[in-house]
Design an enzyme around this catalytic site. Structure first.
Site, PDB file in Angstrom:
ATOM      1  N   SER A  59       0.854   1.475  -0.904  1.00 20.19           N
ATOM      2  CA  SER A  59      -0.369   2.277  -0.907  1.00 20.19           C
ATOM      3  C   SER A  59      -0.014   3.747  -0.978  1.00 20.19           C
ATOM      4  O   SER A  59       1.061   4.173  -0.517  1.00 20.19           O
ATOM      5  CB  SER A  59      -1.184   2.021   0.373  1.00 20.19           C
TER       6      SER A  59
ATOM      7  N   TYR B 155      -1.955   1.252   9.641  1.00 19.84           N
ATOM      8  CA  TYR B 155      -1.906   0.725   8.279  1.00 19.84           C
ATOM      9  C   TYR B 155      -0.968   1.557   7.408  1.00 19.84           C
ATOM     10  O   TYR B 155      -0.104   1.020   6.698  1.00 19.84           O
ATOM     11  CB  TYR B 155      -3.311   0.706   7.680  1.00 19.84           C
TER      12      TYR B 155
END
Length: 296
Positions: free
Chosen positions: A189, A202
């Site tokens: 990501s 995360y």
């Protein structure tokens, strides 16, 4: 007929530049979203680039995973997808798309936080498809928090076990089955490079997976197995309205140079490329699909 993925199109207007503020129950289903994501059902055209390949895709029921499953099938691969039991409705639709492309599709519900399940799903893929050529570690958990003081140990463990531990376990189980020419592709990501404080846990898992990708690529290179990762920017998937405040959902993606969130269909070609022979000399690398948001 809608243009396929190779037709030149203005990327700033190719998809909606905003979406209504909304919130859906976690983990979220595609049908609950407004507008529904584009996973390439009307646009992706295959050309035999993965003919005969056998792929295992975690989080393959919706979002990026569904787009990759669809693209792989249309490129000639058989596909096993892994998903949570409560995502069965989306998983059934994804399997139907794979089968409509003339390939074998299998859905396996379960919890990747269990090491034994990770071993079982790899073995089931080998049993169902006759082998394993491509492992896509795509499943992930995120939930926005107000700050580190609001981050519970329960959430921290869930995020790391789903995102990091499961990837280790799946790769460990898969490596004995992977032959030269096989690929492992991890979904990381932009959060690994531009972390948001509300996604502290995360974002740190995604940074760990970037390092893991580069490291495992060095180990498996001599075996002829390539390991790469794809780093999405803001992509319109069920994870977004299921884990973020509604007011942030409405402006999601507007901060990119292209001015909008990306669609799952725009990710699929990167995964096809990394699974195909075209990327034979690429390993330990990252492909960013971020709408222009820079990554160091």
């Amino acid at each position: 007929m809608a243009p396929d993925q190779s037709t030149p199109t203005d990327p700033t207007t190719q998809h909606p530049r905003s979406q209504p503020e909304q919130s859906i129950p976690h983990p979220g289903l595609e049908g609950q979203m407004d507008p529904p994501p584009d996973y390439g059902q009307d646009t992706y055209r295959g050309s035999g680039r993965l003919t005969g390949k056998r792929a295992l895709i975690t989080g393959g029921d919706s979002g990026i995973g569904r787009a990759v499953a669809l693209a792989y099938a249309r490129e000639g691969a058989d596909v096993v997808i892994v998903h949570l039991p409560e995502e069965q409705a989306d998983a059934d639709e994804t399997v139907a798309l794979v089968e409509a492309a003339g390939r074998k599709g299998v859905s396996v519900p379960g919890d990747l936080r269990e090491e034994e399940f990770c071993r079982q799903v790899v073995q089931r893929t080998v049993d169902e498809l006759g082998g394993l050529d491509v492992l896509v570690n795509n499943a992930a958990y995120q939930m926005a928090v107000g700050g580190i003081e609001d981050l519970s140990t329960e959430q921290l463990l869930r995020t790391y076990t789903t995102n990091v531990f499961a990837t280790f376990w799946l790769c460990k189980a898969a490596v004995p089955h992977l032959q030269p020419g096989s690929s492992i592709i991890n979904t990381v990501s932009i959060q690994a490079y531009q972390p948001s404080p509300s996604l502290l846990d995360y974002a740190s898992t995604k940074a760990a997976l970037v390092n893991f990708t580069k490291n495992l690529a060095q180990e498996l290179g001599e075996k002829g197995v390539r390991v790469n990762c794809v780093a999405p920017g803001p992509i319109w998937t069920p994870l977004i309205p299921a884990t973020m405040p509604a007011e942030q959902v409405g402006s999601f993606g507007s901060e990119t140079p292209l001015g909008r969130a990306g669609q799952p269909a725009e990710l699929a070609p990167a995964y096809v490329f990394l699974a195909s022979q075209e990327s034979s000399y690429i390993t330990g690398e990252r492909i960013g699909v971020t709408g222009g948001m820079p990554m160091p």
